[in-house]
Scaffold this motif. Structure first.
Motif, PDB file in Angstrom:
ATOM      1  N   ASP A  75       0.834  -1.208   0.000  1.00  0.00           N
ATOM      2  CA  ASP A  75       0.000   0.000   0.000  1.00  0.00           C
ATOM      3  C   ASP A  75       0.868   1.257   0.000  1.00  0.00           C
ATOM      4  O   ASP A  75       1.893   1.326   0.696  1.00  0.00           O
ATOM      5  N   GLY A  76       0.453   2.247  -0.787  1.00  0.00           N
ATOM      6  CA  GLY A  76       1.113   3.550  -0.770  1.00  0.00           C
ATOM      7  C   GLY A  76       2.343   3.661  -1.636  1.00  0.00           C
ATOM      8  O   GLY A  76       3.101   4.632  -1.503  1.00  0.00           O
ATOM      9  N   TYR A  77       2.557   2.717  -2.543  1.00  0.00           N
ATOM     10  CA  TYR A  77       3.741   2.741  -3.400  1.00  0.00           C
ATOM     11  C   TYR A  77       3.405   3.330  -4.772  1.00  0.00           C
ATOM     12  O   TYR A  77       2.270   3.239  -5.246  1.00  0.00           O
ATOM     13  N   ALA A  78       4.409   3.910  -5.400  1.00  0.00           N
ATOM     14  CA  ALA A  78       4.293   4.426  -6.764  1.00  0.00           C
ATOM     15  C   ALA A  78       5.342   3.744  -7.627  1.00  0.00           C
ATOM     16  O   ALA A  78       6.388   3.303  -7.127  1.00  0.00           O
ATOM     17  N   GLN A  79       5.068   3.661  -8.927  1.00  0.00           N
ATOM     18  CA  GLN A  79       6.018   3.048  -9.856  1.00  0.00           C
ATOM     19  C   GLN A  79       6.359   4.036 -10.960  1.00  0.00           C
ATOM     20  O   GLN A  79       5.476   4.582 -11.619  1.00  0.00           O
ATOM     21  N   GLU A  80       7.648   4.276 -11.154  1.00  0.00           N
ATOM     22  CA  GLU A  80       8.111   5.183 -12.189  1.00  0.00           C
ATOM     23  C   GLU A  80       8.150   4.475 -13.533  1.00  0.00           C
ATOM     24  O   GLU A  80       8.090   3.237 -13.614  1.00  0.00           O
ATOM     25  N   SER A  82      10.635   4.004 -15.293  1.00  0.00           N
ATOM     26  CA  SER A  82      11.835   3.167 -15.320  1.00  0.00           C
ATOM     27  C   SER A  82      11.579   1.778 -14.758  1.00  0.00           C
ATOM     28  O   SER A  82      12.362   0.858 -14.991  1.00  0.00           O
ATOM     29  N   GLY A  83      10.485   1.621 -13.992  1.00  0.00           N
ATOM     30  CA  GLY A  83      10.195   0.363 -13.321  1.00  0.00           C
ATOM     31  C   GLY A  83      10.471   0.410 -11.835  1.00  0.00           C
ATOM     32  O   GLY A  83      10.051  -0.487 -11.089  1.00  0.00           O
ATOM     33  N   LEU A  84      11.165   1.450 -11.374  1.00  0.00           N
ATOM     34  CA  LEU A  84      11.473   1.581  -9.954  1.00  0.00           C
ATOM     35  C   LEU A  84      10.190   1.794  -9.160  1.00  0.00           C
ATOM     36  O   LEU A  84       9.332   2.595  -9.530  1.00  0.00           O
ATOM     37  N   ILE A  85      10.063   1.070  -8.048  1.00  0.00           N
ATOM     38  CA  ILE A  85       8.890   1.172  -7.176  1.00  0.00           C
ATOM     39  C   ILE A  85       9.349   1.724  -5.828  1.00  0.00           C
ATOM     40  O   ILE A  85      10.357   1.275  -5.279  1.00  0.00           O
ATOM     41  N   PHE A  86       8.619   2.712  -5.299  1.00  0.00           N
ATOM     42  CA  PHE A  86       9.042   3.289  -4.027  1.00  0.00           C
ATOM     43  C   PHE A  86       7.861   3.847  -3.253  1.00  0.00           C
ATOM     44  O   PHE A  86       6.798   4.139  -3.812  1.00  0.00           O
ATOM     45  N   LYS A  87       8.096   3.998  -1.949  1.00  0.00           N
ATOM     46  CA  LYS A  87       7.142   4.648  -1.051  1.00  0.00           C
ATOM     47  C   LYS A  87       7.881   5.733  -0.293  1.00  0.00           C
ATOM     48  O   LYS A  87       8.910   5.473   0.322  1.00  0.00           O
ATOM     49  N   GLU A  88       7.368   6.947  -0.369  1.00  0.00           N
ATOM     50  CA  GLU A  88       8.022   8.086   0.262  1.00  0.00           C
ATOM     51  C   GLU A  88       7.528   8.244   1.691  1.00  0.00           C
ATOM     52  O   GLU A  88       6.319   8.320   1.943  1.00  0.00           O
ATOM     53  N   PHE A  89       8.468   8.290   2.643  1.00  0.00           N
ATOM     54  CA  PHE A  89       8.123   8.523   4.039  1.00  0.00           C
ATOM     55  C   PHE A  89       8.395   9.973   4.447  1.00  0.00           C
ATOM     56  O   PHE A  89       7.721  10.504   5.324  1.00  0.00           O
ATOM     57  N   ALA A  90       9.407  10.576   3.831  1.00  0.00           N
ATOM     58  CA  ALA A  90       9.722  11.983   4.070  1.00  0.00           C
ATOM     59  C   ALA A  90      10.318  12.548   2.789  1.00  0.00           C
ATOM     60  O   ALA A  90      11.158  11.908   2.153  1.00  0.00           O
ATOM     61  N   ALA A  91       9.888  13.751   2.407  1.00  0.00           N
ATOM     62  CA  ALA A  91      10.303  14.317   1.115  1.00  0.00           C
ATOM     63  C   ALA A  91      11.684  14.955   1.160  1.00  0.00           C
ATOM     64  O   ALA A  91      12.371  15.035   0.138  1.00  0.00           O
ATOM     65  N   GLY A  92      12.114  15.423   2.316  1.00  0.00           N
ATOM     66  CA  GLY A  92      13.396  16.100   2.389  1.00  0.00           C
ATOM     67  C   GLY A  92      13.307  17.531   1.887  1.00  0.00           C
ATOM     68  O   GLY A  92      12.252  18.008   1.475  1.00  0.00           O
ATOM     69  N   GLU A  93      14.461  18.217   1.884  1.00  0.00           N
ATOM     70  CA  GLU A  93      14.522  19.609   1.447  1.00  0.00           C
ATOM     71  C   GLU A  93      15.745  19.826   0.568  1.00  0.00           C
ATOM     72  O   GLU A  93      16.697  19.048   0.601  1.00  0.00           O
ATOM     73  N   GLY A  94      15.710  20.914  -0.200  1.00  0.00           N
ATOM     74  CA  GLY A  94      16.841  21.242  -1.054  1.00  0.00           C
ATOM     75  C   GLY A  94      16.728  20.587  -2.416  1.00  0.00           C
ATOM     76  O   GLY A  94      15.646  20.210  -2.866  1.00  0.00           O
TER      77      GLY A  94
END
Length: 203
Positions: A75-80, A82-94
Motif C-alpha cells: 500500500d502507498g507505493y508508486a512506480q516510475e 523506469s520500473g522503480l517502485i518506491f514509497k516516500e516517508f519523508a520528502a526532504g529539502e533542497g
C-alpha cells in the motif's frame, strides 16, 4: 573532505548466458489479495509467515510469484516509468543530487522474504558514493537521484534494474530487492591535480 569509496562494483555481464523469459511486475494494494486463487493465497500466507519470522519491518511488501510474473502487494507505493517502485516517508529539502555529486546516506537492504542482507547501520557509519560512475546497481542509483537531503523512502528494485545475473557474475537468479534509504547529504566534487596524480575530493 572525503575521498570516494564505491559501495558496489558491477560484475561483468555474461553475454553467452541463456536468456530467461521476461515476466511482468504487477503492483497491487493489499486489499486485492482476495482476488488471488487458492494456490496463490497459500503462497501469500506462507510468505507473510516467513516475513514475520525474519522480523521484516511494518508494511513490508509481500511478493507472490505467478509463473514468470511477480505480484507485489503493498500500500502507498508508486512506480516510475523506469520500473522503480518506491514509497516516500519523508520528502526532504533542497535539491536532488545529479551525476558527478557525492551522496551520503544510510540504508538497510532486504531480500524478498524480508530478511536483512546488508545495512550501513550495522557497519556503524553512513555510506557515500559518487553518482554517474556506475558504482551501484542501476535501481539503487535511480532511487538516490530522486531523493533530497532528509528524504526517507522504501524502494523495490525490480530485476531489470538490479545486478546482472549469470555464470560470469556474482548473482545466480533474478531477485527483487528492497531498500530503506535515508538521504543525509549531497556534496559537490572536484578533481585535484598534484603532479602526475589526481584525485576526486568532495566537500
Amino acid at each position: 573532505a572525503l575521498r570516494l569509496q564505491r559501495m558496489y562494483a558491477p560484475p561483468m555481464v555474461d553475454e553467452q548466458a541463456p536468456l530467461e523469459p521476461e515476466g511482468a511486475t504487477i503492483l497491487a494494494p493489499v486489499s486485492e489479495v482476495d482476488a488471488l486463487s487458492d494456490a496463490q493465497l497459500k503462497v501469500f500466507e506462507y510468505n507473510l509467515r516467513i516475513q514475520a519470522q525474519n522480523r521484516a519491518p511494518e508494511g513490508f511488501p509481500i511478493f507472490v510469484r505467478d509463473g514468470y510474473d511477480m505480484r507485489i502487494f503493498a500500500d502507498g507505493y508508486a512506480q516510475e516509468d523506469s520500473g522503480l517502485i518506491f514509497k516516500e516517508f519523508a520528502a526532504g529539502e533542497g535539491q536532488a543530487p545529479r551525476d558527478g555529486q557525492q551522496v551520503v546516506f544510510q540504508y538497510t537492504g532486504y531480500n524478498e522474504s524480508g530478511a536483512t542482507i546488508d545495512s550501513s547501520y550495522r557497519k556503524g557509519q553512513a555510506s557515500e558514493t559518487q553518482l554517474g560512475v556506475q558504482g551501484m546497481i542501476p535501481g539503487f542509483e535511480l532511487a538516490l537521484k530522486g531523493m533530497r537531503p532528509g528524504a526517507r523512502r522504501r524502494v523495490i528494485i525490480v530485476p531489470e534494474l538490479g545486478p546482472p545475473v549469470g555464470p560470469a557474475t556474482f548473482f545466480s537468479a533474478k531477485q527483487y530487492e528492497v531498500f530503506d534509504i535515508e538521504m543525509l547529504e549531497v556534496r559537490d566534487c572536484v578533481r585535484r591535480q598534484l603532479g602526475m596524480f589526481s584525485s576526486v575530493v568532495c566537500v
